[in-house]
Design a protein around this motif. Sequence first.
Motif, PDB file in Angstrom:
ATOM      1  N   LEU A 143     -12.709   6.781  -2.716  1.00 46.01           N
ATOM      2  CA  LEU A 143     -11.412   7.242  -2.694  1.00 46.01           C
ATOM      3  C   LEU A 143     -10.198   6.264  -4.077  1.00 46.01           C
ATOM      4  CD1 LEU A 143     -10.260   6.318   0.478  1.00 46.01           C
ATOM      5  CD2 LEU A 143     -10.643   8.909  -0.231  1.00 46.01           C
ATOM      6  N   ARG A 144     -10.244   5.474  -4.731  1.00 44.27           N
ATOM      7  CA  ARG A 144      -9.180   4.303  -5.817  1.00 44.27           C
ATOM      8  C   ARG A 144      -9.976   5.290  -6.495  1.00 44.27           C
ATOM      9  NH1 ARG A 144      -8.502  -1.950  -6.331  1.00 44.27           N
ATOM     10  NH2 ARG A 144      -7.191  -1.638  -8.529  1.00 44.27           N
ATOM     11  N   ASP A 145      -8.699   5.280  -7.386  1.00 46.09           N
ATOM     12  CA  ASP A 145      -9.473   5.938  -9.171  1.00 46.09           C
ATOM     13  C   ASP A 145      -8.290   5.673 -10.269  1.00 46.09           C
ATOM     14  OD1 ASP A 145     -10.129   7.239 -11.254  1.00 46.09           O
ATOM     15  OD2 ASP A 145     -10.971   8.712 -10.590  1.00 46.09           O
ATOM     16  N   ASP A 146      -8.614   4.515 -10.442  1.00 41.59           N
ATOM     17  CA  ASP A 146      -6.958   3.775 -11.778  1.00 41.59           C
ATOM     18  C   ASP A 146      -7.109   4.780 -12.817  1.00 41.59           C
ATOM     19  OD1 ASP A 146      -6.839   2.166  -9.571  1.00 41.59           O
ATOM     20  OD2 ASP A 146      -7.373   0.285 -10.711  1.00 41.59           O
ATOM     21  N   ALA A 147      -8.378   4.781 -13.006  1.00 42.21           N
ATOM     22  CA  ALA A 147      -8.807   5.931 -14.541  1.00 42.21           C
ATOM     23  C   ALA A 147      -8.018   7.384 -14.046  1.00 42.21           C
ATOM     24  CB  ALA A 147     -10.195   6.058 -14.972  1.00 42.21           C
ATOM     25  N   ASP A 148      -8.147   8.077 -13.052  1.00 44.10           N
ATOM     26  CA  ASP A 148      -7.642   9.181 -13.033  1.00 44.10           C
ATOM     27  C   ASP A 148      -6.767   9.446 -11.328  1.00 44.10           C
ATOM     28  OD1 ASP A 148      -7.508  11.806 -12.554  1.00 44.10           O
ATOM     29  OD2 ASP A 148      -9.176  12.506 -13.307  1.00 44.10           O
ATOM     30  N   PRO A 149      -5.382   9.091 -11.704  1.00 42.84           N
ATOM     31  CA  PRO A 149      -5.032   8.983 -10.187  1.00 42.84           C
ATOM     32  C   PRO A 149      -4.316  10.155 -10.070  1.00 42.84           C
ATOM     33  CG  PRO A 149      -3.388   8.048 -11.834  1.00 42.84           C
ATOM     34  CD  PRO A 149      -4.514   8.430 -12.617  1.00 42.84           C
ATOM     35  N   ALA A 150      -4.531  11.643 -10.400  1.00 42.58           N
ATOM     36  CA  ALA A 150      -4.694  13.174  -9.966  1.00 42.58           C
ATOM     37  C   ALA A 150      -5.779  12.428  -8.649  1.00 42.58           C
ATOM     38  CB  ALA A 150      -4.317  13.424 -10.806  1.00 42.58           C
ATOM     39  N   ALA A 151      -7.507  12.583  -9.307  1.00 43.50           N
ATOM     40  CA  ALA A 151      -8.549  13.014  -8.742  1.00 43.50           C
ATOM     41  C   ALA A 151      -8.347  11.338  -7.127  1.00 43.50           C
ATOM     42  CB  ALA A 151      -9.391  12.065  -9.114  1.00 43.50           C
ATOM     43  N   ASP A 152      -7.513  10.543  -7.526  1.00 45.49           N
ATOM     44  CA  ASP A 152      -7.772   9.622  -6.334  1.00 45.49           C
ATOM     45  C   ASP A 152      -6.605  10.122  -5.412  1.00 45.49           C
ATOM     46  OD1 ASP A 152      -6.176   7.892  -5.027  1.00 45.49           O
ATOM     47  OD2 ASP A 152      -6.447   6.289  -7.086  1.00 45.49           O
ATOM     48  N   THR A 189       1.452  -8.614   7.435  1.00 44.53           N
ATOM     49  CA  THR A 189       0.482  -7.684   7.038  1.00 44.53           C
ATOM     50  C   THR A 189       0.152  -7.109   5.746  1.00 44.53           C
ATOM     51  OG1 THR A 189       0.415  -6.190   8.341  1.00 44.53           O
ATOM     52  CG2 THR A 189      -0.766  -8.040   9.567  1.00 44.53           C
ATOM     53  N   THR A 190      -1.064  -7.007   5.168  1.00 43.84           N
ATOM     54  CA  THR A 190      -1.157  -6.170   3.717  1.00 43.84           C
ATOM     55  C   THR A 190      -1.266  -4.666   3.607  1.00 43.84           C
ATOM     56  OG1 THR A 190      -3.337  -7.880   3.512  1.00 43.84           O
ATOM     57  CG2 THR A 190      -3.117  -6.218   2.240  1.00 43.84           C
ATOM     58  N   THR A 191      -0.331  -3.841   2.800  1.00 41.53           N
ATOM     59  CA  THR A 191      -0.178  -3.230   2.835  1.00 41.53           C
ATOM     60  C   THR A 191      -0.548  -2.226   1.051  1.00 41.53           C
ATOM     61  OG1 THR A 191       1.329  -1.329   2.935  1.00 41.53           O
ATOM     62  CG2 THR A 191       2.132  -3.098   2.014  1.00 41.53           C
ATOM     63  N   PRO A 192      -0.508  -1.298   1.029  1.00 36.46           N
ATOM     64  CA  PRO A 192      -0.611  -1.337  -0.990  1.00 36.46           C
ATOM     65  C   PRO A 192       0.942  -0.749  -1.670  1.00 36.46           C
ATOM     66  CG  PRO A 192      -1.024   0.801   0.939  1.00 36.46           C
ATOM     67  CD  PRO A 192      -1.409  -0.257   2.219  1.00 36.46           C
ATOM     68  N   GLU A 193       1.122  -1.040  -2.200  1.00 33.29           N
ATOM     69  CA  GLU A 193       1.818  -0.781  -3.428  1.00 33.29           C
ATOM     70  C   GLU A 193       2.393   0.784  -2.349  1.00 33.29           C
ATOM     71  OE1 GLU A 193       2.597  -1.976  -7.796  1.00 33.29           O
ATOM     72  OE2 GLU A 193       2.035   0.361  -7.554  1.00 33.29           O
ATOM     73  N   LEU A 194       4.018  -0.097  -2.217  1.00 33.19           N
ATOM     74  CA  LEU A 194       4.741   0.857  -1.221  1.00 33.19           C
ATOM     75  C   LEU A 194       4.244   1.332   0.067  1.00 33.19           C
ATOM     76  CD1 LEU A 194       7.011   2.309  -4.655  1.00 33.19           C
ATOM     77  CD2 LEU A 194       7.308  -0.001  -3.729  1.00 33.19           C
ATOM     78  N   GLY A 195       3.014   0.959   0.560  1.00 33.73           N
ATOM     79  CA  GLY A 195       2.815   2.205   1.066  1.00 33.73           C
ATOM     80  C   GLY A 195       2.428   3.575   1.423  1.00 33.73           C
ATOM     81  N   LEU A 196       2.185   4.110  -0.231  1.00 29.29           N
ATOM     82  CA  LEU A 196       1.666   5.373  -0.641  1.00 29.29           C
ATOM     83  C   LEU A 196       0.125   5.462  -0.146  1.00 29.29           C
ATOM     84  CD1 LEU A 196       3.835   4.616  -3.880  1.00 29.29           C
ATOM     85  CD2 LEU A 196       4.092   5.977  -1.841  1.00 29.29           C
ATOM     86  N   PRO A 197      -0.499   4.941  -0.982  1.00 32.85           N
ATOM     87  CA  PRO A 197      -2.076   5.709  -0.332  1.00 32.85           C
ATOM     88  C   PRO A 197      -2.968   5.438   0.814  1.00 32.85           C
ATOM     89  CG  PRO A 197      -2.601   3.490  -1.932  1.00 32.85           C
ATOM     90  CD  PRO A 197      -0.619   3.312  -1.582  1.00 32.85           C
ATOM     91  N   CYS A 198      -3.753   5.711   1.480  1.00 37.81           N
ATOM     92  CA  CYS A 198      -4.454   5.819   2.580  1.00 37.81           C
ATOM     93  C   CYS A 198      -5.300   4.963   2.460  1.00 37.81           C
ATOM     94  CB  CYS A 198      -4.875   6.930   3.174  1.00 37.81           C
ATOM     95  SG  CYS A 198      -6.457   8.039   1.940  1.00 37.81           S
ATOM     96  N   TYR A 199      -5.654   3.493   1.334  1.00 32.65           N
ATOM     97  CA  TYR A 199      -6.524   2.570   1.748  1.00 32.65           C
ATOM     98  C   TYR A 199      -4.929   0.983   0.750  1.00 32.65           C
ATOM     99  CZ  TYR A 199      -6.055   3.536  -3.581  1.00 32.65           C
ATOM    100  OH  TYR A 199      -5.074   4.213  -4.921  1.00 32.65           O
ATOM    101  N   THR A 200      -5.873   0.189   0.976  1.00 33.93           N
ATOM    102  CA  THR A 200      -5.289  -1.228   0.992  1.00 33.93           C
ATOM    103  C   THR A 200      -5.879  -1.583  -0.011  1.00 33.93           C
ATOM    104  OG1 THR A 200      -4.150  -0.772   3.602  1.00 33.93           O
ATOM    105  CG2 THR A 200      -4.318  -2.828   2.560  1.00 33.93           C
TER     106      THR A 200
END
Length: 477
Positions: free
Chosen positions: A395-404, A126-137
């Motif tokens: 939630l996801r903000d690739d331009a600003d990971p700290a804000a993410d 089943t699908t998981t986000p990269e290394l399981g780090l964020p709370c979205y997939t």
Amino acid sequence: MSELHDLTALETAEAIRLRETSPTEVVRHALDRAERLGPQVGAFVTLTPERALAEAAEAERVLAAADDPRSLPPLLGVPCPVKDLTMVAGVRFTAGSALLADNVADVDDGVVTLLARAGTVMLGKTTTPELGLPCYTEPDGTPPARTPWDTTRTAGGSSGGAAAAVAARIVPVAHGNDGGGSIRIPASACGLVGLKPSRGLVSPGPWGTDGAGLASHGVLTRDVRDTAALLDVLAHPWPGDMVEARRPAGGFLAALDARPRRLRVGLLTTPLITSDADVHPACVAAALRTADDLASLGHDVVEAPVPFAAEAWDAFAALWSVMALQVPVPPQAEGMLRPLTRWLRENGRRVTGVEHADAVVAHQRLVRAVGQAWEDLDVVLTPTLAQPPVRPDALRDDADPAADFAAQTRFTPWTSVWNLTGRPAVSLPVAELDVDGTTLPIGVQLGGRLGHDAELLTLALQLEEIHRWQDRRPPLA
């Protein structure tokens, strides 16, 4: 008999034992739904139809050779996919990263061995986000996981694909793991039962290690009895375990038949890990209504104190970033990682040895503070999440990971406390909310004393008997 996809894991196993259906019929049905519905909810990164059908055929041979149905593996023929943070020998193991797109596992993780011994069929990863780090997939190169209640909204993470597969009724149960809420967050977003077991109850062995002790394997299910049955399967020690939690003598499923004692429940709706979480009124209302339900069942409900200041949680952030850094990545391949992953790893590089040691101490102090503040409580009741399932751009903000990362903490201001303390916690889909004509699930979280998983599940079953959430069906199911 009901449609195969409407059966729980225990009902499926019973139908197979009674020869009302066959493992091959069950698996073919699940594979068909996986191919049709899986891409719509981003459930799978890898399907393994040939392996699944071979395992189903082997289950049929076991069934035919059995003189006594009671001697059969408890979940013979039940489809149960494995989250792609966990190794299955000979199957692609990407950990949600494009960097590992062609990686294949050499061995089975211990939980995979245990699931196989119980007779389950490995349908895929089943699908998981990269290394399981964020709370979205939202992995690169794979459809993102979406809740079947509204496919414009996240299924949560990091066990998002597992939750989507169960909620869409592709499979009755799916493996997951939880290091900061990664079972409970998608359980809430997808209207499921999701338990993070006590630290030491489900071993990471024989290949994995405890590390900071934050994570535990578990499952996503539609009802409490399936959760208990799978916990009986997974709660198996391996040689060399650092911690071993208590297990009821007769097992977790049998423990559900006991009459629950009168419990002292603490209600807490104040966010714990951040002071700026915007908590939706429906999430608070679900917790308040659950408190009323528990009081009507004879439990004592009181207000739970806030056990620590929000900044004490910073120890978790330091440990999390160092964990992200521990994954071996060649320097020339660092650019292939997602912005959030790179940001976390860079934070990890800035943590000195002394700072990491201080974070470990701060973690332990936080555990003591929680223990002292909640010493007279058997259970703590909170919302699971601060919001109903959100759209990914919340939630996801690739331009600003700290804000993410900050947005993630605001979305999940209660879940990680139970990883830090090691105590068990379960998300239950007690409520629903109408948003612009769309019904969305709302979860509440019950957290118990360390090692009291059976008691927590018994309490969850009482609420299930009131709400009958296992009968609810999302539009895409």
